[in-house]
Motif scaffolding. Structure first.
Motif, short mmCIF file in Angstrom:
data_model
loop_
_atom_site.label_atom_id
_atom_site.label_comp_id
_atom_site.label_asym_id
_atom_site.label_seq_id
_atom_site.Cartn_x
_atom_site.Cartn_y
_atom_site.Cartn_z
N TYR A 176 -7.27 8.34 4.75
CA TYR A 176 -8.24 7.36 5.27
C TYR A 176 -7.50 6.32 6.12
CZ TYR A 176 -11.52 3.39 4.88
OH TYR A 176 -12.34 2.34 5.13
N MET A 177 -6.34 5.91 5.65
CA MET A 177 -5.52 4.96 6.37
C MET A 177 -4.98 5.57 7.67
SD MET A 177 -5.21 1.97 5.34
CE MET A 177 -4.23 0.58 4.96
N VAL A 178 -4.59 6.84 7.59
CA VAL A 178 -3.99 7.51 8.76
C VAL A 178 -4.99 7.63 9.90
CG1 VAL A 178 -3.06 9.71 9.60
CG2 VAL A 178 -2.22 8.73 7.47
N VAL A 179 -6.27 7.80 9.56
CA VAL A 179 -7.29 7.95 10.60
C VAL A 179 -7.21 6.81 11.61
CG1 VAL A 179 -9.78 7.95 11.03
CG2 VAL A 179 -8.85 9.22 9.11
N GLY A 180 -6.84 5.64 11.14
CA GLY A 180 -6.75 4.46 12.00
C GLY A 180 -5.84 4.65 13.20
N PHE A 184 0.83 -1.20 0.00
CA PHE A 184 0.00 0.00 0.00
C PHE A 184 0.87 1.26 0.00
CE2 PHE A 184 -2.24 3.48 1.95
CZ PHE A 184 -3.48 3.43 1.32
N MET A 241 3.35 5.79 -6.91
CA MET A 241 2.58 5.65 -8.15
C MET A 241 1.63 6.82 -8.32
SD MET A 241 2.09 1.55 -8.14
CE MET A 241 1.59 1.48 -9.85
N ARG A 242 1.07 6.93 -9.53
CA ARG A 242 0.20 8.08 -9.81
C ARG A 242 -1.22 7.61 -10.06
NH1 ARG A 242 4.87 10.24 -13.77
NH2 ARG A 242 6.38 10.46 -12.10
N TRP A 243 -2.12 7.98 -9.17
CA TRP A 243 -3.53 7.61 -9.34
C TRP A 243 -4.41 8.61 -8.61
CZ3 TRP A 243 -5.23 5.33 -4.43
CH2 TRP A 243 -4.17 4.98 -3.59
N LEU A 270 -1.85 -1.91 10.28
CA LEU A 270 -1.70 -1.35 8.93
C LEU A 270 -1.46 0.16 8.94
CD1 LEU A 270 -4.32 -3.28 6.79
CD2 LEU A 270 -1.84 -3.46 6.74
N SER A 271 -2.27 0.89 9.71
CA SER A 271 -2.18 2.36 9.66
C SER A 271 -0.76 2.81 9.96
CB SER A 271 -3.10 2.98 10.69
OG SER A 271 -4.42 2.72 10.35
N TYR A 287 3.87 1.67 -1.04
CA TYR A 287 4.55 1.89 -2.32
C TYR A 287 3.63 2.61 -3.29
CZ TYR A 287 6.87 1.22 -6.71
OH TYR A 287 7.46 1.46 -7.92
N ALA A 288 2.41 2.09 -3.42
CA ALA A 288 1.48 2.72 -4.35
C ALA A 288 1.16 4.15 -3.93
CB ALA A 288 0.20 1.89 -4.45
N ALA A 348 -6.96 8.21 -0.03
CA ALA A 348 -6.75 6.86 0.48
C ALA A 348 -5.72 6.87 1.60
CB ALA A 348 -6.30 5.94 -0.65
#
Lengths: 281, 293
Positions: free
Chosen positions: A113-117, A95, A102-104, A154-155, A97-98, A110
Motif C-alpha cells: 500500500y505504501m509502495v503504490v505511492g 514504519f 516485526m511480526r504482524w 514517505l513511500s 522497522y515494523a 501495508a
C-alpha cells in the motif's frame, strides 16, 4: 604500431574533447549567471556579455537582499526543508522497522500500500489536496507545505529503509530481547545506529527535494510572507526585468545552499539522488 | 521472541503515524481525483454528477490534443537527449585514461541540484530575444541569426524541452555511470582481445548489460515528460497562445483559472492512465531479468 600512436588511441583525444565541450555547456550558463549577478546592465548587454565582471558590483547582492523579501523566502525554505527532513525520516524509519522486522498480520499488504505511492505523480493529486488543505484550515501556513512534503517522501524513504533493515541479522534482536531490552529500546539503541548511513542518504535526498519543490508550493501558498524560494523567486521576474544584475544575485543566492552541499559531498549527493534505481527497479 | 517482535502496541506506534499521513495526504486525494472527474465541480459547492461527460468533452477539446501531443514531444526529446548523451558520457568517463574525471562528473551533475525556478529563469535569460546568451553567441560568430526562441509557437515547446534535457541529463549520466562501473572489466577486455574497437565493444557488451538501468531511466524520463508543468508555467505560461500546453497545465488552468475542478480532474486521470500505459510498455519491451555478475 608506434607507441605514441597506441597512446594516442588509448587517450582518445576526440572523445575527451567532446566530453569537455559538454562539461562547458553544462556549467557555463551557471557561470554566466554568476558573472551577470556582478555586473550592471550596460556591461551585461553591451560591453562585456560573456566574460567575468571587470569590476564586480557586490552591491547587486545587498540590493537584492534588502529591497525584496529574499530573507523571508530563505527562512521559509530553511524551516520547511528542516521540518520535512525530520518528519519524513522519523515516520518512515519507524514504519520500515515494523514492516521489515516485526511480526504482524497485513504486514505485506501495508507495505505494498505504501509502495503504490511511488507511482502516483504529484500532479495528479494537486487539486483535491488544495481543496483538502483549505477545508482543514491548513492553507496559508507553512504546515500546508510541510505536511504534504512529509507525506510525499514517505513511500520512497520507507522503501529505502526497508531494504536496509532486511539486511540486518535477526540475532541482534534475539540477544537484545534476552538481555531484557524493550522493543523501543532495541529500535533506538541498536537498530537506528546500524541504519545511520541510510539515514544520511535520505537526509540529503529529502532536503534537496523539499528545497527545490515547486508545483505544490505554487498551489498551496499565496501569502507573500509564506513563500519558499522557488516560489518567491518567480515573482521577481516581473519586478526585476529591468535589473538583470539584482535578479542574477537573487538566483545565485537561492542556488548556493544546494550547490555547496553538492560540491562538498558530491559522491554522497549523487548516490543519494540515484539510490532509487536500486530499489525502484 | 515472538512476543517481542509481535508486540501489537509497538507495531501500532511504529506504523500508524506514517500510514495515517500517507492515507490522508496521498491516497485519499487520489481517490478524490478519480471520483471528482465524474462531476461538474467548482471546488466549493457539491457539484453535479455527469458520469463520463468530462471525458467526452476532453476528447473533443482541441486543447487536449495539443496537450497530449506536447507531452509526447517533450517526453521523446528529453528521453533521447538525456539517455543518449548520458550513455556516451558514461562510457567516456568510465575510461581510466581520461584526465580530470572528477571535474567532468561534477560539471555534468551540477545542474541537477538547482531548483526548477532558477533553471527556467536562467534559460529565459539565455533565450532572451534581445540580450540573451544564445543570440549574442550567434552574433559573436558573425551570424545574423536572431530568434525570440520562446515566442515562436512552433519552436517554443522544443526550446522548453531542451531546458529540461539540460537540467536533468546529469541525473541519467550518474545512473548510467554507476551501472557501467559495476560491470566487471574482463567482459570488455574479452571483446577488445577479439579485436573489437572500444565503442563497438561497448555497443555489443555494455549496452545490453545496462538494460535494467535503461528501463528505469526510460520510465523516469517519459513519465516526467508527459507530466511536465513547471517549465511551461514559468517560461511561457502555456503560450504563445496555447502552443505549450501539457496535460498538467490543462489541469491547472481548468481548476485555478476557470474553476472547472471536475474537468481538471479528468485530465489528471488521463495523465495517470497515459503514464501507466507507457510504464507497462517500457517494462514489456525492455526485458526485466536482473543480471547478477
Amino acid at each position: 604500431m608506434h607507441t605514441w600512436m597506441i597512446r594516442l588511441r588509448r587517450q582518445a583525444p576526440l572523445s575527451q574533447l567532446l566530453m569537455w565541450i559538454y562539461a562547458v555547456l553544462s556549467v557555463y550558463p551557471l557561470l554566466w549567471m554568476v558573472f551577470y549577478s556582478l555586473k550592471d546592465n550596460n556591461e551585461i548587454f553591451v560591453t562585456n556579455p560573456f566574460g567575468p565582471p571587470l569590476s564586480p558590483r557586490f552591491e547587486n547582492y545587498s540590493t537584492a537582499w534588502h529591497s525584496f523579501q529574499v530573507p523571508v523566502y530563505f527562512l521559509n525554505s530553511v524551516l520547511v526543508s528542516a521540518a520535512t527532513v525530520a518528519g519524513a525520516i522519523v515516520l518512515s524509519v519507524m514504519f520500515a522497522y515494523a514492516a521489515a522486522r516485526m511480526r504482524w498480520r497485513f504486514r505485506e499488504t501495508a507495505r505494498m500500500y505504501m509502495v503504490v505511492g511511488l507511482f502516483i505523480p504529484v500532479q495528479v493529486i494537486l487539486l483535491p489536496l488544495a481543496v483538502l488543505m483549505r477545508d482543514i484550515h491548513l492553507a496559508n501556513s507553512l504546515l500546508s507545505l510541510i505536511v504534504p512534503y512529509i507525506a510525499f517522501n514517505l513511500s520512497f524513504a520507507t522503501l529505502v529503509f526497508y531494504g536496509f533493515f532486511r539486511t540486518i541479522p535477526f540475532e541482534l534482536e534475539e540477544s537484545a530481547c534476552m538481555d531484557g531490552a524493550s522493543i523501543y529500546r532495541t529500535f533506538w539503541s541498536i537498530m537506528l545506529p546500524i541504519v545511520r548511513p541510510a539515514i544520511a542518504t535520505m537526509i540529503i535526498f529529502v532536503f534537496l527535494s523539499a528545497w527545490n519543490e515547486f508545483p505544490l508550493a505554487l498551489i498551496l501558498i499565496s501569502k507573500e510572507e509564506l513563500k519558499t524560494l522557488p516560489l518567491g523567486l518567480l515573482f521577481f521576474q516581473g519586478q526585476f526585468t529591468t535589473d538583470w544584475g539584482a535578479m542574477g544575485a537573487v538566483m545565485t543566492m537561492a542556488s548556493l545552499p544546494t550547490v555547496l552541499l553538492y560540491v562538498f559531498f558530491s559522491e554522497k549527493v549523487e548516490s543519494a539522488l540515484t539510490v532509487g534505481s536500486a530499489v525502484k527497479g | 521472541m515472538n512476543k517481542f517482535l509481535g508486540n501489537r502496541a509497538a507495531v501500532a506506534v511504529f506504523i500508524l503515524p506514517a500510514l495515517l499521513l500517507y492515507s490522508v495526504i496521498v491516497f485519499w486525494p487520489l481517490l478524490q481525483t478519480l471520483y471528482r472527474s465524474l462531476f461538474q465541480w467548482d471546488g466549493l459547492n457539491p457539484g453535479t454528477f455527469l458520469f463520463l461527460d468530462n471525458y467526452k468533452e476532453l476528447f473533443q477539446d482541441e486543447l487536449f490534443r495539443t496537450s497530449v501531443y506536447n507531452g509526447l514531444i517533450f517526453a521523446v526529446i528529453i528521453a533521447v537527449f538525456q539517455i543518449g548523451v548520458g550513455t556516451l558520457l558514461a562510457f567516456g568517463v568510465a575510461d581510466a585514461y581520461v584526465k580530470g574525471r572528477k571535474w567532468l562528473r561534477i560539471s555534468f551533475f551540477i545542474p541537477v541540484v538547482l531548483s526548477v525556478t532558477v533553471v527556467c529563469q536562467l534559460w529565459m535569460a539565455v533565450y532572451n530575444g534581445e540580450y540573451g546568451l544564445l543570440n549574442r553567441l550567434f552574433q559573436a560568430f558573425g551570424m545574423s541569426y536572431r530568434q525570440d526562441w520562446l515566442s515562436d509557437p512552433d519552436k517554443a515547446i522544443y526550446a522548453i524541452a531542451m531546458v529540461n534535457a539540460w537540467h536533468f541529463m546529469g541525473y541519467h549520466f550518474a545512473l548510467l555511470f554507476a551501472a557501467v562501473k559495476s560491470i566487471p572489466e574482463h567482459f570488455l577486455e574479452a571483446a577488445r582481445i577479439d579485436g573489437a574497437s572500444k565503442w563497438k565493444a561497448h555497443w555489443l557488451i555494455t549496452v545490453p548489460l545496462l538494460r535494467e538501468t535503461y528501463r528505469f531511466c526510460l520510465v523516469l524520463a517519459v513519465t516526467g515528460g508527459l507530466s511536465a508543468f513547471a517549465q511551461m508555467f514559468i517560461m511561457t505560461g502555456g503560450g504563445p497562445g496555447t502552443s505549450t500546453y501539457t496535460l498538467t497545465y490543462l489541469m491547472y488552468r481548468s481548476a485555478f483559472r476557470i474553476n472547472e475542478f471536475g474537468y481538471g480532474s479528468a485530465s489528471a486521470v488521463v495523465l495517470v492512465i497515459e503514464c501507466l500505459i507507457v510504464t507497462l510498455l517500457i517494462n514489456r519491451l525492455v526485458a526485466r531479468d536482473r543480471i547478477v555478475y
